[in-house]
Design an enzyme around this catalytic site. Structure first.
Site, PDB file in Angstrom:
ATOM      1  N   HIS A  56       0.866  -1.189   0.000  1.00 60.82           N
ATOM      2  CA  HIS A  56       0.000   0.000   0.000  1.00 60.82           C
ATOM      3  C   HIS A  56       0.895   1.228   0.000  1.00 60.82           C
ATOM      4  O   HIS A  56       1.567   1.512   0.987  1.00 60.82           O
ATOM      5  CB  HIS A  56      -0.913   0.006   1.222  1.00 60.82           C
ATOM      6  CG  HIS A  56      -1.721   1.268   1.328  1.00 60.82           C
ATOM      7  ND1 HIS A  56      -2.589   1.670   0.337  1.00 60.82           N
ATOM      8  CD2 HIS A  56      -1.772   2.233   2.283  1.00 60.82           C
ATOM      9  CE1 HIS A  56      -3.150   2.811   0.685  1.00 60.82           C
ATOM     10  NE2 HIS A  56      -2.664   3.189   1.853  1.00 60.82           N
ATOM     11  N   ASP A  58       1.055   5.087  -0.268  1.00 61.13           N
ATOM     12  CA  ASP A  58       0.363   6.373  -0.220  1.00 61.13           C
ATOM     13  C   ASP A  58       1.005   7.374  -1.177  1.00 61.13           C
ATOM     14  O   ASP A  58       2.223   7.576  -1.154  1.00 61.13           O
ATOM     15  CB  ASP A  58       0.418   6.945   1.194  1.00 61.13           C
ATOM     16  CG  ASP A  58      -0.440   6.162   2.169  1.00 61.13           C
ATOM     17  OD1 ASP A  58      -1.645   6.048   1.917  1.00 61.13           O
ATOM     18  OD2 ASP A  58       0.101   5.666   3.172  1.00 61.13           O
ATOM     19  N   ASP A 180      -7.587   1.616   2.412  1.00 64.35           N
ATOM     20  CA  ASP A 180      -7.177   2.540   3.468  1.00 64.35           C
ATOM     21  C   ASP A 180      -8.094   3.727   3.715  1.00 64.35           C
ATOM     22  O   ASP A 180      -8.038   4.317   4.786  1.00 64.35           O
ATOM     23  CB  ASP A 180      -5.750   3.047   3.178  1.00 64.35           C
ATOM     24  CG  ASP A 180      -5.093   3.649   4.411  1.00 64.35           C
ATOM     25  OD1 ASP A 180      -5.476   3.293   5.541  1.00 64.35           O
ATOM     26  OD2 ASP A 180      -4.172   4.477   4.262  1.00 64.35           O
ATOM     27  N   HIS A 430      -6.225   9.777  -0.494  1.00 55.28           N
ATOM     28  CA  HIS A 430      -6.913   9.767   0.795  1.00 55.28           C
ATOM     29  C   HIS A 430      -6.083  10.361   1.934  1.00 55.28           C
ATOM     30  O   HIS A 430      -6.553  10.378   3.079  1.00 55.28           O
ATOM     31  CB  HIS A 430      -7.379   8.346   1.144  1.00 55.28           C
ATOM     32  CG  HIS A 430      -6.287   7.329   1.213  1.00 55.28           C
ATOM     33  ND1 HIS A 430      -5.886   6.580   0.137  1.00 55.28           N
ATOM     34  CD2 HIS A 430      -5.497   6.941   2.238  1.00 55.28           C
ATOM     35  CE1 HIS A 430      -4.912   5.769   0.495  1.00 55.28           C
ATOM     36  NE2 HIS A 430      -4.660   5.965   1.767  1.00 55.28           N
TER      37      HIS A 430
END
Length: 991
Positions: A56, A58, A180, A430
């Site tokens: 994951h 970001d 997430d 996000h």
């Protein structure tokens, strides 16, 4: 005529199949081994455990996008995406059974551009064999609470187009993957369904909801994400992952983890295979108890993992081997490398029915006092900058199309829309527009947007120069909201160009900082325009802090044609002292009104006291004031949770009023009536009613929020009315459909409310309302904000947050924004627009009003006298589109083609007049373009609509999917039903 039609038909086929950048039609001879065909076989009669290796990544959070990609600033967080991709590809090549999924195209795109031809061919082979699979595939994994649907569609289109261009059919993701984001919006599910995804997986949901779903084995469901679109158009199979997006406890083998590796030499003292297998089987059986089938999924990875992929894969290879070895001893567990789409396929093959869900997943709490509802408002200045940047990007896209090649390379140099597209796409992440990043990362997002503006400004200048025939330099004033514009402050003669990105005419109030006291204004037809000069307010003079020196504001109303501009000429008539009637009066008026609205004030307090709709003869009692909640510092007997960037947790349920009275100044003239209110040195407001407006404007200015008492503050504007709302209010979902919210209630489980304020806050992306049988009060916001209806007849909007503690959700710093200009704390200004209508017709007002705020006109200036041959007015449309139709996208796709999205902007049964099917003729759309060919695509423009097939899912209600809609009778005539968005590629020629 027959020959012409045949020629166009042949052309259309060529247009659809052969142009670079478009989806390639699959021929019967093609047999790709990617996607569902690449899945490992499972074993019937066994519990099949699908291991999904993933990372994951970001797109900005604790570090900037660049820092994450390169692995810079590892003192903040050890993370380097380029090394992850290097390492994963190397390890996939060592064992054909291995699988990996990748999500964030913003990072993959950057990595891909730096690879050799040989490496690119190697990666293409891995993708073609399904060993490397893309999921989600947008430029980023967007936030779901604070993003506007138009920006989400754009960022998904950008990411998916790159994957399509690079890898063809095998690069198309089949699964949406939002592991997430902090709560999940119904509109996102609707968009994903219309983009052709077969399923959707996420990691976070309310702890009470999860507990109930685990007990009922309802962690996988069919999400009906629209009340207007005909099923299964917005139906999406949705699954909740078992461990958020982390591995099971004890099975993390990344370099960032501390779990022991599998030690499989039986001669060694620390041999642990038996222990590993026993623990894994126990976890698998426990997980299977809360899911519905004999297939379960395990995410094997987490944030920025797999930088040394060998650690993961060596241990996963062993885990699969040793667990499956137990089958010879009677074990009924089968472990395999898998992907979300392979897991989804097995669920589909079970042919089961699934529970149906119709609401959304807000608000999200991870324990009793930890509601993630603060980020709905966090970083309000960034949220506004992102929203206005979206408006500017749509204008930039439109003018690139209308201007043709000269827009990109014209008299003002080389301009482009791509820089802004990428900046806006990154801003949807996000931890971007959500406001949950570190301060230096927020600054980087803003810098990227500013850079995008600069590139688009060149393009816009080129196009406006070409369309108008004027080569005069264009001036952009980006601080008009605080009355700063050097050109208008000093020039004696200038022109104002107003470009309207909507497909209908708009009337828009213009306020320009000036130092003169009288001006003449003429429109594009030479007709005089009524204008007024008023003094700049004390609040505005204070907030701009030396960035401008205008003492007055010039007010007038402009009209702009659809998808076009109108030009106004302004000349100074008089300098010197303003006329006495322009000066504000130091008292509250009894009322201000125009032909639509009447607003009364309490003469004792200076506050609003009522709002009337004069057309419908409605009146409601209405007061408005500012309050703050003291933010929890964690020193509480119930919980140590503090308010922070994510979490909203007031330390009391009763907010503190900033002032019971307001100091007042009143201005009334032929253009505007405004009541200027001061509540404290750090809170002020202008209540403003323009002559032709059906909405009352509340322009609020908040900050610097004082923290001398060592308490963080969360500032709200609260409207209290006589409307009998019965604990119910309504919010939009990402700017589209409206959802009902009920105090202390969740539609899918019996809520145990533990936070009476934060637990009743919801995201308000563009509007919210309360209503009873007679009256509906709607509030339109100019950015995403959080809000609630804590008392009947009340609606509160959180405006600003300044906090002194971190909320321990990873960001590692308090939300305490300052800047060079505001070192003692950030000052934020914004607008709320209020309308009062009967519920049956309210949408006819609030939908176009919200649309005007989201896509507001772009105002540019030229100095001096206009050339006599200048074209002062232009529309890119042949005619105004019907009121129900919104031109969502007009964007250059390649040299000769344009991406067009048409949207029906009303819900079914929302408006007696406008919630009807409507049609648009594509050949009669543009005034400067001939449409030669058309082909329909899915919402994200990475599949031809007639080729888009999705897995069918059965709901427990027993209903069957309805047949697909028939095509339009003519390829040029587009029919739109309520809430429908249709996407087309147009082959065009400039006239």
């Amino acid at each position: 005529m027959a020959t012409l039609v045949y020629t166009q038909f042949v052309f259309l086929l060529l247009f659809q199949s052969s142009v670079w950048g478009f989806p390639v039609r699959q021929t019967p001879q093609e047999s790709p081994t990617c996607g569902y065909k690449s899945c490992h076989a499972t074993k019937p009669g066994m519990l099949n455990v699908h291991l999904v290796p993933h990372t994951h990544d970001d797109v900005g959070w604790l570090k900037t996008v660049d820092q994450y990609f390169y692995g810079d600033r590892n003192d903040i967080q050890h993370a380097g995406v380029q090394y992850i991709l290097d390492s994963v590809v190397d390890q996939l090549l060592k064992n054909p059974d291995r699988r990996f999924i990748y999500v964030e195209t913003a990072f993959f795109y950057r990595w891909w551009k730096r690879q050799t031809d040989d490496m690119q061919n190697t990666v293409k082979q891995l993708v073609n064999e399904g060993r490397l699979e893309f999921v989600n595939g947008g430029w980023c994994m967007s936030d779901e609470a604070t993003t506007h649907y138009s920006a989400v569609v754009d960022q998904m289109t950008m990411g998916l187009r790159f994957l399509n261009d690079t890898f063809g059919h095998c690069g198309r993701p089949r699964v949406a993957w939002h592991i997430d984001p902090f709560g999940h919006a119904r509109e996102h599910a609707s968009m994903f369904a219309q983009m052709g995804y077969d399923g959707f997986f996420f990691g976070r949901l309310d702890y009470q909801d999860r507990s109930r779903r685990m007990a009922a084995r309802e962690q996988e469901m069919l999400w009906r994400a629209s009340e207007s679109l005909t099923p299964p158009m917005a139906d999406l199979f949705t699954g909740i992952l078992p461990n958020g997006y982390n591995p099971p406890e004890g099975f993390c083998w990344d370099q960032s983890c501390d779990d022991p590796p599998i030690r499989d030499d039986p001669d060694l003292e620390d041999y642990n295979v038996d222990d590993v297998v026993t623990r894994f089987l126990s976890i698998a059986h426990t997980q299977a108890l809360v899911y519905k089938t004999n297939h379960i999924i395990m995410t094997m990875g987490s944030d920025f993992q797999y930088e040394n992929a060998n650690l993961w894969y060596k241990n996963l290879d062993k885990l699969i081997h040793y667990v499956n070895q137990q089958q010879s001893n009677g074990s009924k567990v089968n472990v395999l490398y898998s992907t979300p789409s392979c897991y989804l396929q097995e669920l589909h093959r079970t042919n089961l029915t699934w529970p149906l869900k119709g609401d959304d997943f807000f608000p999200y709490a991870d324990s009793a006092h930890d509601f993630w509802t603060g980020y709905f408002t966090s970083r309000p200045a960034l949220k506004r900058y992102e929203r206005i940047s979206n408006s500017y990007l749509q204008t930039c896209n439109q003018l690139e199309v209308l201007g043709g090649p000269i827009s990109r390379k014209g008299p003002f140099g080389a301009g482009d829309s791509e820089t802004m597209k990428k900046a806006m796409a990154v801003a949807q992440h996000h931890d971007a527009v959500s406001g949950t990043e570190k301060q230096h990362v927020a600054n980087d997002y803003a810098r990227r947007l500013a850079n995008g503006w600069a590139h688009c400004q060149v393009l816009v200048s080129n196009t406006l120069s070409s369309l108008s025939g004027s080569s005069a330099p264009r001036v952009y004033c980006e601080h008009l909201n605080i009355s700063v514009c050097p050109l208008t402050e000093t020039s004696k003669k200038f022109s104002v160009n107003v470009y309207n990105p909507l497909a209908r005419p708009v009337s828009w109030p213009v306020r320009l900082p000036v130092n003169g006291t009288a001006y003449s204004i003429s429109d594009a037809n030479g007709k005089a325009v009524d204008s007024q000069v008023v003094p700049v307010s004390q609040a505005t003079a204070a907030v701009r802090r030396g960035r401008g020196y205008a003492v007055n504001e010039l007010l007038f109303q402009v009209q702009a044609p659809p998808l076009g501009y109108s030009t106004y000429s302004v000349s100074l008539l008089q300098n010197g002292a303003p006329s006495p009637q322009a000066s504000p009066l130091p008292r509250a008026p009894k009322a201000v009104q125009n032909k639509f609205l009447r607003v009364t004030f309490d003469p004792e307090t200076g506050l609003l006291s009522s709002l009337s709709n004069l057309e419908t003869q409605q009146t409601v009692k209405l007061s408005q004031n500012f309050y703050w909640y003291n933010a929890s510092d964690g020193k509480n007997s119930e919980s140590i949770q503090m308010s922070g960037a994510y979490i909203f947790r007031p330390n009391t349920s009763t907010p503190f009023i900033i002032s019971k009275t307001a100091k007042i100044e009143t201005l009334q003239n032929s253009v505007v009536q405004e009541v200027r209110q001061w509540f404290s040195p750090w809170v002020s407001q202008v209540v403003r009613l323009y002559t032709d407006s059906r909405a009352l404007e509340l322009e609020w200015t908040v900050g610097p929020v004082p923290i001398g008492d060592d308490l963080g503050k969360e500032v709200i504007s609260r409207l209290d009315s006589s409307i009998n709302s019965s604990g119910v209010f309504y919010t939009d979902s990402n700017g589209r459909e409206m959802l009902q919210r009920r105090k202390d209630y969740r539609p899918t489980w019996n809520l145990r409310q533990s936070e009476p304020i934060a637990g009743n806050y919801y995201p308000i992306n563009s509007r919210a309302y309360i209503k009873d049988d007679k009256d509906q009060l709607t509030v339109v916001t100019d950015r995403s904000q959080g809000g609630g209806s804590i008392q009947d007849g009340s609606l509160e909007i959180m405006l600003h947050r300044r906090l002194l503690y971190d909320d321990v959700r990873g960001v590692g710093e308090p939300l305490n924004e300052t800047s060079d200009i505001y070192p003692e704390g950030l000052v934020v200004r914004g607008r709320l627009l209020l309308s009062l209508s009967p519920p049956a017709t309210a949408a006819d007002t609030h939908r176009p009003l919200a649309q005007e705020v989201v896509l507001q006109p772009l105002i540019t200036f030229t100095d001096g006298e206009l050339h006599p041959n200048t074209r002062l007015e232009f529309s890119g449309l042949q005619a105004v589109l019907p009121p129900a139709v919104h031109l969502l996208t007009v964007s250059q796709w390649d040299q000769d083609s344009v991406l067009l999205r048409l949207e029906h902007q009303y819900q079914a049964s929302e408006s007696k007049e406008h919630s009807q099917p409507v049609s648009v003729n594509l050949q009669k759309l543009f005034s400067t373009l001939d449409v030669l060919g058309v082909s329909e695509m899915n919402l994200s423009a990475n599949q031809w609509k007639d080729e888009m097939t999705r897995l069918d899912w059965k709901a427990e209600s027993g209903e069957k999917p309805l047949p697909k809609r028939e095509g339009d009778p003519s390829m040029w005539e587009v029919n739109l039903k309520p809430m429908e968005i249709r996407t087309f590629l147009l082959r065009v020629r400039q006239r």
